[in-house]
Design a protein around this motif. Structure first.
Motif, PDB file in Angstrom:
ATOM      1  N   GLN A 199      39.248   3.308 -28.446  1.00  0.00           N
ATOM      2  CA  GLN A 199      38.041   3.150 -27.634  1.00  0.00           C
ATOM      3  C   GLN A 199      37.423   4.504 -27.318  1.00  0.00           C
ATOM      4  O   GLN A 199      36.188   4.641 -27.290  1.00  0.00           O
ATOM      5  N   LEU A 200      38.257   5.537 -27.098  1.00  0.00           N
ATOM      6  CA  LEU A 200      37.740   6.881 -26.843  1.00  0.00           C
ATOM      7  C   LEU A 200      36.985   7.413 -28.057  1.00  0.00           C
ATOM      8  O   LEU A 200      35.915   8.024 -27.923  1.00  0.00           O
ATOM      9  N   VAL A 201      37.522   7.182 -29.254  1.00  0.00           N
ATOM     10  CA  VAL A 201      36.855   7.631 -30.475  1.00  0.00           C
ATOM     11  C   VAL A 201      35.518   6.927 -30.651  1.00  0.00           C
ATOM     12  O   VAL A 201      34.498   7.552 -30.981  1.00  0.00           O
ATOM     13  N   VAL A 202      35.489   5.609 -30.430  1.00  0.00           N
ATOM     14  CA  VAL A 202      34.248   4.848 -30.593  1.00  0.00           C
ATOM     15  C   VAL A 202      33.187   5.324 -29.597  1.00  0.00           C
ATOM     16  O   VAL A 202      32.021   5.527 -29.966  1.00  0.00           O
ATOM     17  N   TRP A 203      33.587   5.519 -28.358  1.00  0.00           N
ATOM     18  CA  TRP A 203      32.633   5.935 -27.333  1.00  0.00           C
ATOM     19  C   TRP A 203      32.075   7.328 -27.635  1.00  0.00           C
ATOM     20  O   TRP A 203      30.862   7.557 -27.546  1.00  0.00           O
ATOM     21  N   ASN A 204      32.932   8.261 -28.024  1.00  0.00           N
ATOM     22  CA  ASN A 204      32.459   9.611 -28.315  1.00  0.00           C
ATOM     23  C   ASN A 204      31.638   9.651 -29.600  1.00  0.00           C
ATOM     24  O   ASN A 204      30.715  10.464 -29.725  1.00  0.00           O
ATOM     25  N   SER A 205      31.959   8.786 -30.561  1.00  0.00           N
ATOM     26  CA  SER A 205      31.137   8.701 -31.765  1.00  0.00           C
ATOM     27  C   SER A 205      29.725   8.249 -31.420  1.00  0.00           C
ATOM     28  O   SER A 205      28.735   8.799 -31.920  1.00  0.00           O
ATOM     29  N   PHE A 206      29.633   7.248 -30.566  1.00  0.00           N
ATOM     30  CA  PHE A 206      28.325   6.768 -30.130  1.00  0.00           C
ATOM     31  C   PHE A 206      27.577   7.851 -29.361  1.00  0.00           C
ATOM     32  O   PHE A 206      26.360   8.023 -29.528  1.00  0.00           O
ATOM     33  N   LEU A 207      28.294   8.608 -28.516  1.00  0.00           N
ATOM     34  CA  LEU A 207      27.652   9.665 -27.733  1.00  0.00           C
ATOM     35  C   LEU A 207      27.130  10.773 -28.643  1.00  0.00           C
ATOM     36  O   LEU A 207      26.018  11.280 -28.433  1.00  0.00           O
ATOM     37  N   VAL A 208      27.919  11.148 -29.651  1.00  0.00           N
ATOM     38  CA  VAL A 208      27.468  12.182 -30.590  1.00  0.00           C
ATOM     39  C   VAL A 208      26.235  11.714 -31.356  1.00  0.00           C
ATOM     40  O   VAL A 208      25.284  12.480 -31.563  1.00  0.00           O
ATOM     41  N   ALA A 209      26.235  10.452 -31.785  1.00  0.00           N
ATOM     42  CA  ALA A 209      25.066   9.915 -32.496  1.00  0.00           C
ATOM     43  C   ALA A 209      23.833   9.919 -31.600  1.00  0.00           C
ATOM     44  O   ALA A 209      22.723  10.245 -32.046  1.00  0.00           O
ATOM     45  N   LEU A 210      24.009   9.575 -30.319  1.00  0.00           N
ATOM     46  CA  LEU A 210      22.883   9.572 -29.387  1.00  0.00           C
ATOM     47  C   LEU A 210      22.328  10.977 -29.185  1.00  0.00           C
ATOM     48  O   LEU A 210      21.107  11.185 -29.183  1.00  0.00           O
ATOM     49  N   LEU A 211      23.218  11.961 -29.035  1.00  0.00           N
ATOM     50  CA  LEU A 211      22.769  13.342 -28.864  1.00  0.00           C
ATOM     51  C   LEU A 211      22.064  13.858 -30.118  1.00  0.00           C
ATOM     52  O   LEU A 211      21.094  14.618 -30.030  1.00  0.00           O
ATOM     53  N   PHE A 212      22.551  13.441 -31.280  1.00  0.00           N
ATOM     54  CA  PHE A 212      21.896  13.879 -32.517  1.00  0.00           C
ATOM     55  C   PHE A 212      20.489  13.285 -32.624  1.00  0.00           C
ATOM     56  O   PHE A 212      19.555  13.976 -33.057  1.00  0.00           O
ATOM     57  N   VAL A 213      20.343  12.026 -32.240  1.00  0.00           N
ATOM     58  CA  VAL A 213      19.016  11.403 -32.282  1.00  0.00           C
ATOM     59  C   VAL A 213      18.071  12.092 -31.302  1.00  0.00           C
ATOM     60  O   VAL A 213      16.895  12.343 -31.609  1.00  0.00           O
ATOM     61  N   ILE A 214      18.588  12.438 -30.108  1.00  0.00           N
ATOM     62  CA  ILE A 214      17.756  13.132 -29.128  1.00  0.00           C
ATOM     63  C   ILE A 214      17.360  14.517 -29.642  1.00  0.00           C
ATOM     64  O   ILE A 214      16.219  14.963 -29.474  1.00  0.00           O
ATOM     65  N   ILE A 244      35.541   7.150 -39.233  1.00  0.00           N
ATOM     66  CA  ILE A 244      36.584   6.388 -39.932  1.00  0.00           C
ATOM     67  C   ILE A 244      37.922   7.107 -39.846  1.00  0.00           C
ATOM     68  O   ILE A 244      38.956   6.505 -39.526  1.00  0.00           O
ATOM     69  N   THR A 245      37.936   8.412 -40.139  1.00  0.00           N
ATOM     70  CA  THR A 245      39.203   9.150 -40.131  1.00  0.00           C
ATOM     71  C   THR A 245      39.830   9.181 -38.739  1.00  0.00           C
ATOM     72  O   THR A 245      41.046   9.017 -38.596  1.00  0.00           O
ATOM     73  N   CYS A 246      39.013   9.378 -37.706  1.00  0.00           N
ATOM     74  CA  CYS A 246      39.569   9.462 -36.350  1.00  0.00           C
ATOM     75  C   CYS A 246      40.035   8.104 -35.845  1.00  0.00           C
ATOM     76  O   CYS A 246      41.025   8.027 -35.101  1.00  0.00           O
ATOM     77  N   ILE A 247      39.363   7.031 -36.234  1.00  0.00           N
ATOM     78  CA  ILE A 247      39.808   5.703 -35.801  1.00  0.00           C
ATOM     79  C   ILE A 247      41.175   5.383 -36.399  1.00  0.00           C
ATOM     80  O   ILE A 247      42.081   4.902 -35.712  1.00  0.00           O
ATOM     81  N   PHE A 248      41.360   5.645 -37.681  1.00  0.00           N
ATOM     82  CA  PHE A 248      42.653   5.379 -38.304  1.00  0.00           C
ATOM     83  C   PHE A 248      43.733   6.326 -37.798  1.00  0.00           C
ATOM     84  O   PHE A 248      44.911   5.949 -37.715  1.00  0.00           O
ATOM     85  N   ALA A 249      43.362   7.561 -37.460  1.00  0.00           N
ATOM     86  CA  ALA A 249      44.351   8.494 -36.916  1.00  0.00           C
ATOM     87  C   ALA A 249      44.716   8.144 -35.484  1.00  0.00           C
ATOM     88  O   ALA A 249      45.874   8.290 -35.073  1.00  0.00           O
ATOM     89  N   GLU A 276      38.834  -3.756 -31.851  1.00  0.00           N
ATOM     90  CA  GLU A 276      38.216  -2.480 -31.513  1.00  0.00           C
ATOM     91  C   GLU A 276      38.095  -1.587 -32.738  1.00  0.00           C
ATOM     92  O   GLU A 276      37.115  -0.846 -32.885  1.00  0.00           O
ATOM     93  N   ILE A 277      39.082  -1.639 -33.635  1.00  0.00           N
ATOM     94  CA  ILE A 277      38.999  -0.850 -34.861  1.00  0.00           C
ATOM     95  C   ILE A 277      37.840  -1.321 -35.727  1.00  0.00           C
ATOM     96  O   ILE A 277      37.050  -0.510 -36.243  1.00  0.00           O
ATOM     97  N   MET A 278      37.698  -2.633 -35.885  1.00  0.00           N
ATOM     98  CA  MET A 278      36.604  -3.164 -36.687  1.00  0.00           C
ATOM     99  C   MET A 278      35.251  -2.822 -36.065  1.00  0.00           C
ATOM    100  O   MET A 278      34.300  -2.457 -36.767  1.00  0.00           O
TER     101      MET A 278
END
Length: 299
Positions: free
Chosen positions: A147-162, A197-202, A264-266
């Motif tokens: 869940q931490l990886v998913v949330w931070n991935s979304f946050l990074v994507a949001l910052l990149f869009v901004i 993908i790599t961080c979710i599996f790790a 959560e992985i999916m």
């Protein structure tokens, strides 16, 4: 270019993330046994990498506006700062994923001159491939780590869009809003999907820590009254008492109770691949438009 803003960002806001990269790579990746050993084998007594990155951007701000010297100094400072951030994340991720240190794997075959350079380079690659594994809360393991990886991935994507907004880009880099950024969006989209993908599996391979107490030896007479322990707030612990872990990370969130780890992985994979594909598509828009024009002219 306005490198003065970047120097303030790295020197003040990202101070902790930029600090002690040489110590982290030496302790976690190289396998130096202690800070005392690092002091003996290292030639750096200060945090020179962070200081050099901030100094480079500060010197760039002092150059003539739009000059070649300012461009080269700014690009060098930004590249070095990115290397430091990636190395810090990679070194911490190396430790949290419990990989063997290079010193243990090579059994001392690395020379004292090339060992810190090799460790720094390996940490950079690890940080670029597993960036989210360097967060301390990843130690909670299980669903909470995913869940931490998913949330931070979304946050990074949001910052990149901004950051892709013209008003934000023109504030930092003058004239960047008129540049062609298709290749940048394609590369960032591929990197975003790959790291998600790599961080979710790790992250799913990190086991949640056990909170059960561990008792000391059975014979009380053989145990000292106090044992030195640097993780204790007072520096010592009583060995005959049950050893309950008090690290707040161990008592962090366990993830959403309504979702299983597989769900959560999916979901994380869908978010990572979907956002990455969207970022890549923004870079392919002009290429597809040119392709459609070519097809229309051919017909």
């Amino acid at each position: 270019v306005r490198p003065g803003y970047l120097s303030l960002l790295l020197g003040l806001i990202l101070y902790e993330e930029m600090s002690q990269v040489w110590v982290n790579t030496s302790m976690f990746v190289r396998g130096t046994p202690s800070i005392a050993a690092y002091t003996l084998v290292s030639n750096f007594d200060s945090d020179w990498p962070r200081k050099l990155a901030v100094l480079s951007l500060a010197l760039a701000a002092a150059q003539a506006e739009g000059s070649a010297a300012q461009r080269y100094t700014t690009v060098g400072g930004i590249a070095f700062a990115m290397m430091i951030l990636a190395a810090n994340l990679g070194a911490r991720g190396w430790y949290f994923m419990k990989w063997r240190a290079l010193g243990q794997a090579n059994r001392g075959r690395l020379s004292s001159f090339f060992a810190p350079i090799t460790s720094f380079a390996v940490a950079i690659v690890t940080g670029l491939v597993f960036p989210y594994m360097g967060f301390s809360k990843i130690q909670s393991g299980g669903k909470s780590a995913v869940q931490l990886v998913v949330w931070n991935s979304f946050l990074v994507a949001l910052l990149f869009v901004i950051s892709d907004l013209n008003s934000v880009q023109s504030f930092i880099v003058v004239g960047s809003d008129t540049c062609n950024q298709d290749n940048t969006n394609i590369c960032m989209g591929i990197w975003f999907a790959m790291t998600s993908i790599t961080c979710i599996f790790a992250a799913q391979k990190i086991r949640p820590p056990s909170s059960s107490p561990s008792n000391g030896e059975d014979e009380e007479d053989k145990d000292p009254i106090l044992v030195e322990d640097h993780s204790s707030p007072v520096g010592y612990k009583v060995p005959n008492f049950p050893d309950f872990p008090i690290d707040p990370i161990y008592y962090g969130g366990k993830g959403l109770s309504c979702c299983s780890l597989r769900v959560e992985i999916m979901f994380g994979l869908m978010v990572g691949i979907g956002v990455g594909a969207f970022v890549v598509s923004t870079g392919l828009y002009d290429y597809l438009e040119d392709f459609h024009d070519y097809v229309a002219e051919s017909v």
